[in-house]
Design an enzyme around this catalytic site. Structure first.
Site, short mmCIF file in Angstrom:
data_model
loop_
_atom_site.label_atom_id
_atom_site.label_comp_id
_atom_site.label_asym_id
_atom_site.label_seq_id
_atom_site.Cartn_x
_atom_site.Cartn_y
_atom_site.Cartn_z
N SER A 106 3.02 -1.74 3.58
CA SER A 106 3.78 -1.65 4.82
C SER A 106 5.25 -1.93 4.51
O SER A 106 5.84 -1.21 3.72
CB SER A 106 3.20 -2.60 5.86
OG SER A 106 3.69 -2.29 7.14
N ASP B 275 -3.06 6.56 9.67
CA ASP B 275 -2.20 5.39 9.88
C ASP B 275 -1.37 5.56 11.16
O ASP B 275 -0.53 6.45 11.24
CB ASP B 275 -1.28 5.23 8.67
CG ASP B 275 -0.55 3.90 8.66
OD1 ASP B 275 -0.39 3.30 9.75
OD2 ASP B 275 -0.15 3.45 7.57
N HIS C 71 -3.82 2.03 8.46
CA HIS C 71 -2.73 1.22 7.90
C HIS C 71 -3.32 0.20 6.94
O HIS C 71 -3.48 -0.97 7.26
CB HIS C 71 -1.96 0.54 9.04
CG HIS C 71 -0.63 0.00 8.60
ND1 HIS C 71 0.37 0.79 8.10
CD2 HIS C 71 -0.14 -1.27 8.58
CE1 HIS C 71 1.42 0.05 7.80
NE2 HIS C 71 1.14 -1.21 8.08
#
Length: 939
Positions: free
Chosen positions: A763, A850, A882
């Protein structure tokens, strides 16, 4: 001197004699210079007091015997201390060179960043800092082979003594000075330098850490006065002093609260001394292992990352049932059983992907579980009761709408409150939902607010609203249903401030509040008057959660986490329970669940080298029962300790970081070895943090031979508002610089090989990988980006609809595309525009579903790399979101990472192929680089 005169028979003879002495309890001969109360290894073996006899009879230097006796003298338990001391002698192999080992022992005690003097956070006066630096530098020269003359050692010792004599008596600086003074001897000639250094550091740490316990000199004086009163009032001859039988029973009857606190205080002091002794002993063992290490066994990746056989334990409200998840064919589904009969367990969910989350509903005998579709984040809620065992969707027919559980009430066990964004994807309307029928009743349409607080009647008393400057406004509802501004946190405070919970009667709001201070305090705000009272605060860290009373919801304890988590008790109702669990020998624990009457607790315990276990704590019986150990397959593996270190940034910030190294290449002992390959782990968020404790990633990488460093760079949460706000507009700027400062620190400390440093993150951490490789192309040997954004403009354009309310906070952090300055910043800091600057090998991992970092982010980066003829391995998983959740996908990606790191850093790797992970959706077809046929395997 070579150990045991290089004679295996002599080593066996010495160790056998000691084993026989321990078995027979014949420790009756006085030691050389300790007080003799616990016996002496030296005195027992030589039956005399001539140190030369020790060296002649054992073939070991005198300082080794003195150290063994000191371990016995300071140990918490006679028999265990004797056994540990003898084990220390047993780590020494015949012929092992010991000329430098005394110096490594002292250096460990002085410089270990968590256990040693350097790790205690004591501020040294400048003269003391100078002599500390001088003696550490001298010991480092010594352990690296330099000859230090007696004259030089004497000169250093004189300077140390001169400095220490000027320190305030009884201050922590003086205790530190005594530690330095104990070390200021020539280790080639001193019999006692290691033993005295051990003792002085043990004493300092006990005094330093003991001072935080909430038992004051006033408490002790009260107890003394009460004791005198009891003796004066007692019948003549009943007892004359505190040693008399039943004396404390009488004192307890006069003031049970004070005496119970005293007992808890004594238990804490004993447990503290035992922990410190064990920690100091362990770093001595590490020093002795330097010269005869054997590799830690290479463990399968599945030992670290496969779903545990059981996980996610919860306790029903009545305390009679337990639920947990069970791993079957890589999917975690829910099972339940009576608490007193786990053999009667039954499976109640059968999802082939596994359950993403579940909890007991307030309705007895009912559970709620959640599931999305292949990681898309559109959660559906299902309910199942223990009678029918048939799951049903709680709110069917909402398509892609996002449903969120908002609250429950003890007064309405048959209902819950949820938000549903079917009317407007940016806003969730609030409903009461019946758990039995699924019928929903609208409480209110959301007029543009981002959250609500309810009382036990499900009345929405307060709401939250994101402001256009990135702050948070708290609104109060009038009796007529109108919302009015009541309290505001400006953007400087909003990220670490906000409501915690309401009291049950709705008259007190508990909140985390950094207004008027740097760190977020826990405050209690009177709802009618608005008056605020500080309940708890910390000078360096935000208050990190509370344990609340289940009836009126007032805080019973709070947590704070600077370098490590600390729990502070506020209410005596909890004090004895916390003290009992702290000394129960289960490790660092957290309250995971509680029965509605608060008499039964579910406790999770873990530590840096303890993967975790779950216990039942019966508060009435004071009984702790182990339910399950989560990673029993790691019980026989020497795990890598995690060490908190504080690294200074170039502009003076304190970067609280976490270091793990292969357990037999530990930090201080590595001073005599070559630097290690380093993996720099960058956390996501960025408004999260890395915390001390067990980490599967740290342990996996350390087992492969890497040092692992996780850095809380500016913008991380938990360290006050100045620290988190220092990250605004510093994506790809000073946040990157903090990571470089940490790498440079590791290189300067001799931990990291500057030619073998990898950067890895997910991320925001994935973004930092891409940014770091473009900005510092010669620093990193390779990079691993997992679901990281590459283009900050498109990241903001594709942000999930349910995050739109907080979009202004994102603009303040990254850049506002509506302004010339913001748009320029977004483009300058987007790695996709600098892809051609990357020279290090790169691995990118991405999930196809995601919702936070759209797959287009990775696709843009891969395309830009191809245009610039920069090789990349692109691992695409179409059925993930994600991050990666399916066990087969986690396994294949970690196999790829391991092979990639082994190729470019030189660590160990377990061979693999996609066939080892049946069902994995790994797609490498867009890659322009490969590793042995693109499926992994040994490099």
């Amino acid at each position: 001197m070579t150990a045991y005169r290089n004679d295996a028979a002599l080593r066996s003879e010495v160790l056998q004699k000691l084993a026989d002495f321990i078995a027979s309890d014949r420790w009756d001969h006085r030691p050389l210079y300790w007080d003799g109360t616990k016996g002496s290894i030296v005195g027992q073996l030589i039956q005399g007091d001539n140190v030369s006899d020790w060296e002649a009879q054992t073939g070991l230097p005198a300082w080794v015997g003195m150290l063994a006796d000191m371990l016995v003298f300071m140990g918490p338990d006679d028999r265990e201390a004797l056994r540990v001391a003898v084990d220390l002698l047993g780590t020494i192999e015949e012929g092992q060179p010991l000329e430098r080992t005394a110096g490594v022992c002292v250096l460990n005690l002085l410089t270990h960043p968590r256990i040693g003097l350097l790790g205690q956070g004591i501020e040294f006066p400048e003269p003391l800092q100078q002599v500390f630096d001088e003696i550490v530098a001298t010991y480092r020269r010594f352990v690296c082979g330099d000859t230090i003359s007696d004259r030089e050692w004497r000169a250093i010792r004189r300077r140390v003594i001169f400095c220490v004599d000027d320190l305030e008596e009884g201050s922590m600086a003086e205790y530190a000075g005594r530690c330095i003074e104990a070390a200021a001897w020539n280790p080639t000639t001193s019999f006692t330098v290691v033993a005295d250094s051990f003792k002085s550091l043990f004493t300092l740490r006990n005094e330093h850490e003991f001072g935080y316990y909430p038992w004051s000199s006033d408490d002790y004086q009260r107890l003394q006065a009460l004791s005198r009163q009891v003796i004066e009032e007692a019948p003549e001859g009943a007892f004359s002093n505190a040693d008399s039988p039943y004396y404390m029973d009488v004192v307890h009857r006069h003031d049970p609260v004070l005496v119970d606190r005293y007992y808890a205080f004594q238990r804490h002091r004993t447990a503290l001394a035992e922990r410190i002794w064990r920690e100091l002993t362990e770093i001595l063992f590490q020093a002795f292992r330097v010269d005869h290490q054997t590799p830690v066994p290479l463990r399968p990746r599945s030992d670290f990352f496969a779903h545990p056989q059981r996980g996610s334990f919860t306790l029903s409200g009545d305390g009679q049932w337990l639920a947990w998840t069970v791993n079957h064919e890589g999917a975690m589904n829910v099972w339940v059983a009576p608490r007193d009969d786990l053999s009667a367990a039954r499976q109640i969910t059968f999802n082939p992907r596994g359950v993403s989350g579940y909890s007991w509903a307030p309705l007895p005998g009912t559970l709620v579980f959640m599931q999305d579709k292949d990681g898309d984040g559109a959660w559906k809620h299902y309910i199942v009761d223990l009678e029918s065992l048939e799951p049903r969707e709680l709110l069917p027919g909402f398509g892609e709408a996002r449903i969120g559980l908002m609250g429950t009430s003890r007064k309405f066990p048959g209902e819950i409150v949820v938000s549903i964004n079917d009317r407007d994807p940016n806003l969730g309307d609030i409903y009461r939902v019946s758990l039995t029928t699924g019928e929903r009743t609208l409480i209110m349409e959301n007029p543009g607010l981002s959250g609500y607080l309810y009382d036990d009647e499900y009345n929405a008393l307060f709401a939250l609203e994101c402001t256009t400057d990135g702050g948070t406004q708290m609104l109060k509802r009038s009796p007529e249903g109108e919302w009015h501004a009541w309290l505001k946190w400006d953007f400087e405070d909003a990220r670490m401030s906000g409501p915690s919970h309401l009291s049950a009667d709705g008259r007190v709001l508990y909140a985390f509040d950094s207004r008027g201070r740097d760190t977020a305090a826990l405050v209690a705000i009177d709802v009618d008057s608005g008056e605020s009272r500080v309940v708890a605060e910390h000078p360096k860290a935000d208050i990190a959660g509370t344990i609340n009373d289940l009836v009126d919801r007032h805080p019973l304890a709070y947590g704070v986490n600077y370098t490590q988590f600390e729990r502070v008790v506020l209410d005596d109702a909890l004090r004895d329970d916390v003290a009992f669990l702290d000394t129960a020998g289960i490790g660092e624990w957290n309250l995971a669940d509680r029965s509605d009457d608060d008499r039964v607790w579910l406790v999770m315990a873990a530590a840096d080298i303890q993967p975790g276990a779950v216990y039942i704590f019966d508060r009435d019986k004071r009984d702790v029962t182990l339910l399950h150990s989560f990673r029993p397959e790691l019980d026989d593996l020497e795990l890598a300790p995690m060490t908190p270190v504080i690294i200074p940034s170039r502009d003076g910030l304190e970067l609280v970081s976490l270091l793990s190294v292969p357990p037999r290449d530990y930090l201080a002992t590595a001073l005599t070895k070559q630097p290690l390959p380093l993996v720099l782990l960058v956390h996501g968020g960025p408004w999260t943090r890395d915390s001390y404790g067990y980490s599967a990633t740290h342990q996996w990488l350390a087992n492969r031979g890497y040092a692992v460093l996780a850095v809380n760079f500016r913008g991380s949460i938990g360290f006050g508002k100045a620290f988190i706000n220092a990250g605004d507009e510093e994506w790809g700027g000073k946040m990157d610089d903090d990571l470089i400062d940490a790498v440079n620190w590791a290189v300067e400390q001799g931990i990291a090989d500057p030619q073998r440093v990898a950067i890895m993150g997910a991320s925001y951490g994935g973004y930092a990988v891409l940014s770091g490789l473009t900005r510092f192309p010669d620093t990193y040997a390779c990079g691993i980006d997992i679901v990281g954004p590459a283009n900050l403009e498109t990241l903001l354009q594709t942000i999930p609809s349910y995050w739109k309310a907080a979009l202004h906070a994102q603009y303040r952090a990254i850049g506002d595309p509506a302004t010339e300055h913001g748009l320029k910043l977004l483009r300058e800091r987007s790695p996709v525009y600098r892809a051609g600057d990357i020279r290090a090998p790169l691995l990118i991992g991405q999930g196809g579903n995601d919702p936070r970092v759209n797959k287009a982010e990775s696709e843009q980066m891969v395309a830009a790399l191809k245009r610039n003829e920069v090789p990349v391995i692109y691992a695409y998983y179409p059925d993930e979101g994600h991050g990666f959740g399916r066990e087969a996908n986690v396994g294949s990606f970690n196999g790829l990472v391991e092979t990639f790191l082994a190729r470019h850093l030189g660590g160990r790797a377990e061979p693999w192929s996609s066939a080892d992970y049946p069902g994995t959706s790994l797609d490498l077809s867009a890659s322009t680089a490969s590793l042995d046929g693109a499926e992994g395997g040994a490099p």
